[in-house]
Design an enzyme around this catalytic site. Structure first.
Site, PDB file in Angstrom:
ATOM      1  N   CYS A 112       0.818  -1.223   0.000  1.00 26.95           N
ATOM      2  CA  CYS A 112       0.000   0.000   0.000  1.00 26.95           C
ATOM      3  C   CYS A 112       0.847   1.267   0.000  1.00 26.95           C
ATOM      4  CB  CYS A 112      -0.936   0.005   1.194  1.00 26.95           C
ATOM      5  SG  CYS A 112      -1.947  -1.460   1.238  1.00 26.95           S
ATOM      6  N   HIS A 262      -3.117   7.148   2.704  1.00 24.20           N
ATOM      7  CA  HIS A 262      -3.606   5.856   2.201  1.00 24.20           C
ATOM      8  C   HIS A 262      -4.987   5.610   2.812  1.00 24.20           C
ATOM      9  CE1 HIS A 262      -4.072   1.740   1.220  1.00 24.20           C
ATOM     10  NE2 HIS A 262      -3.736   1.261   2.408  1.00 24.20           N
ATOM     11  N   ASN A 292     -10.295   0.134   0.288  1.00 24.89           N
ATOM     12  CA  ASN A 292      -8.830   0.190   0.291  1.00 24.89           C
ATOM     13  C   ASN A 292      -8.329  -0.399  -1.030  1.00 24.89           C
ATOM     14  OD1 ASN A 292      -6.115  -0.346   0.600  1.00 24.89           O
ATOM     15  ND2 ASN A 292      -6.294  -1.202   2.655  1.00 24.89           N
TER      16      ASN A 292
END
Ligand code: ACO
Length: 335
Positions: A112, A262, A292
């Site tokens: 990520c 993020h 996500n």
């Protein structure tokens, strides 16, 4: 050293939108649980798209918003953990689809944090004069690495791609430097491999005529996450990374107009805001729509922040991420 300017951003999402309620058709979960624990309401999932398709969509979007041609690109980096193929790399396939024949192309995996690591790599190439224009993409089809019977992970993630173009500005003595001028002011990255087991996606085991029988436990080809450990890691590491970056660049936190983190969990963003003593409304949030999306999440959020006016030309912004590895980082940019 050349100053490195963020020329623009773009997005590329799958067509299929899936709500929390849609998931209850096959999963013991609820809209209420997912919303209150994560902030996520919907996500986009690929049905007939590939990672390359999504990356090309995002690339075309940023090329059209900057007015740049594909032939002007000299570097393409794709950050991903879900490439369609191992060889050729995704960036080379994006190059072929765009006709970006002057670009050098490679992929990068920092989970990520991948987009941040790719941005910092591209920044170094541009500031060092190796290339003039770099396309950086975070693109994922996470739905193919989810165990769709595991409600603790599959509800959290979505598919998508986001892109940015970095371009060379004026010559200067140091990278970053004057934070009043447009460009990347600085970045900080970190990794802690010793704690990597809390977020796992294993590759295929080695099986050949010499390895003997397949060992137990049999390979689990999906994401395994210790959610609370990742949560604690994120809320302690991200504020520290941002604070260190601001100190290093001589920046008061109140000068930062927008924080683009993020998009993993709304509670993580609120906790980071609280620890930094910054009001929630200076943080970009769009995980409610996308879930996500791993390496795609920061560029998707950045693109929306810019297009919606939440972050404007001339603003000082921070992008920051965390993820598997473990990896984390933050970058200060004058838009
Ligand atoms: N629906 C309903 N109930 C659920 C679901 C679901 N989808 N998932 C778990 N539960 C249940 C659990 O079974 C548990 O039930 P129990 O109390 O009867 O045992 C209960 O909900 C609580 O589960 P927890 O795991 O303790 O819930 P928590 O509040 O920790 O939230 C979450 C879980 C959302 C995963 C949280 O830990 C988190 O966000 N962690 C960070 C994860 C993250 O950011 N990951 C991404 C970063 S890295 C990257 O992006 C790849």
């Amino acid at each position: 050293m050349r100053r490195v300017i963020l020329a623009g951003t773009g997005s590329g999402n799958p067509k299929k939108k899936v709500t929390n309620d849609d998931l209850t058709a096959f999963l013991d979960t609820s809209d209420e649980w997912i919303k209150t624990r994560t902030g996520i309401s919907t996500r986009y999932l690929a049905t007939d798209e590939t990672v390359v398709d999504l990356c090309v969509r995002a690339a075309e979007d940023v090329l059209s918003s900057t007015g740049m041609t594909a032939e002007e690109l000299e570097l393409i980096i794709v950050a991903s953990v879900t490439q369609d193929k191992i060889v050729p790399n995704t960036a080379s396939e994006v190059q072929a689809a765009l006709g970006a024949k002057n670009a050098i192309c490679f992929d990068l995996n920092a989970a990520c944090s991948g987009f941040l690591f790719a941005m910092s790599t591209a920044c170094t190439y541009v500031s060092g004069g190796v290339v003039k224009n770099a396309l950086v993409i975070g693109g994922e089809i996470l739905s193919k690495i989810m165990d769709w019977s595991d409600r603790s992970t599959c509800v959290l993630f979505g598919d998508g791609a986001g892109a940015a173009i970095l371009t060379a500005g004026e010559e200067q003595d140091t990278p970053g430097g004057d934070k009043d001028k447009r460009g990347i002011v600085g970045f900080r990255l970190g990794s802690d491999g010793a704690k990597g087991q809390v977020l796992l996606l294993e590759n295929r085991p080695v099986i050949n005529p010499y390895t003997g029988p397949v060992k137990e436990p049999v390979h689990y080809p999906y994401v395994h996450m210790e959610g609370q450990a990742v949560f604690k890691f994120a809320v302690s590491t991200v504020p520290r990374s941002i604070s260190e970056l601001l100190k290093e660049t001589g920046t008061d936190i109140n000068e930062v107009a927008c924080f683009v983190l993020h998009q993993a969990n709304l509670r993580i963003i609120h906790s980071v805001a609280k620890r930094l003593k910054v009001p929630d409304d200076r943080f970009m949030v769009n995980m409610d729509k996308y879930g996500n999306t791993s390496a795609a999440s920061i560029p998707l959020a950045l693109d929306e922040a810019l297009k919606s006016g939440k972050a404007k030309k001339g603003d000082l912004i921070v992008i920051a991420g965390f993820g598997g590895g473990l990896t984390w980082g933050s970058m200060l940019i004058r838009l």
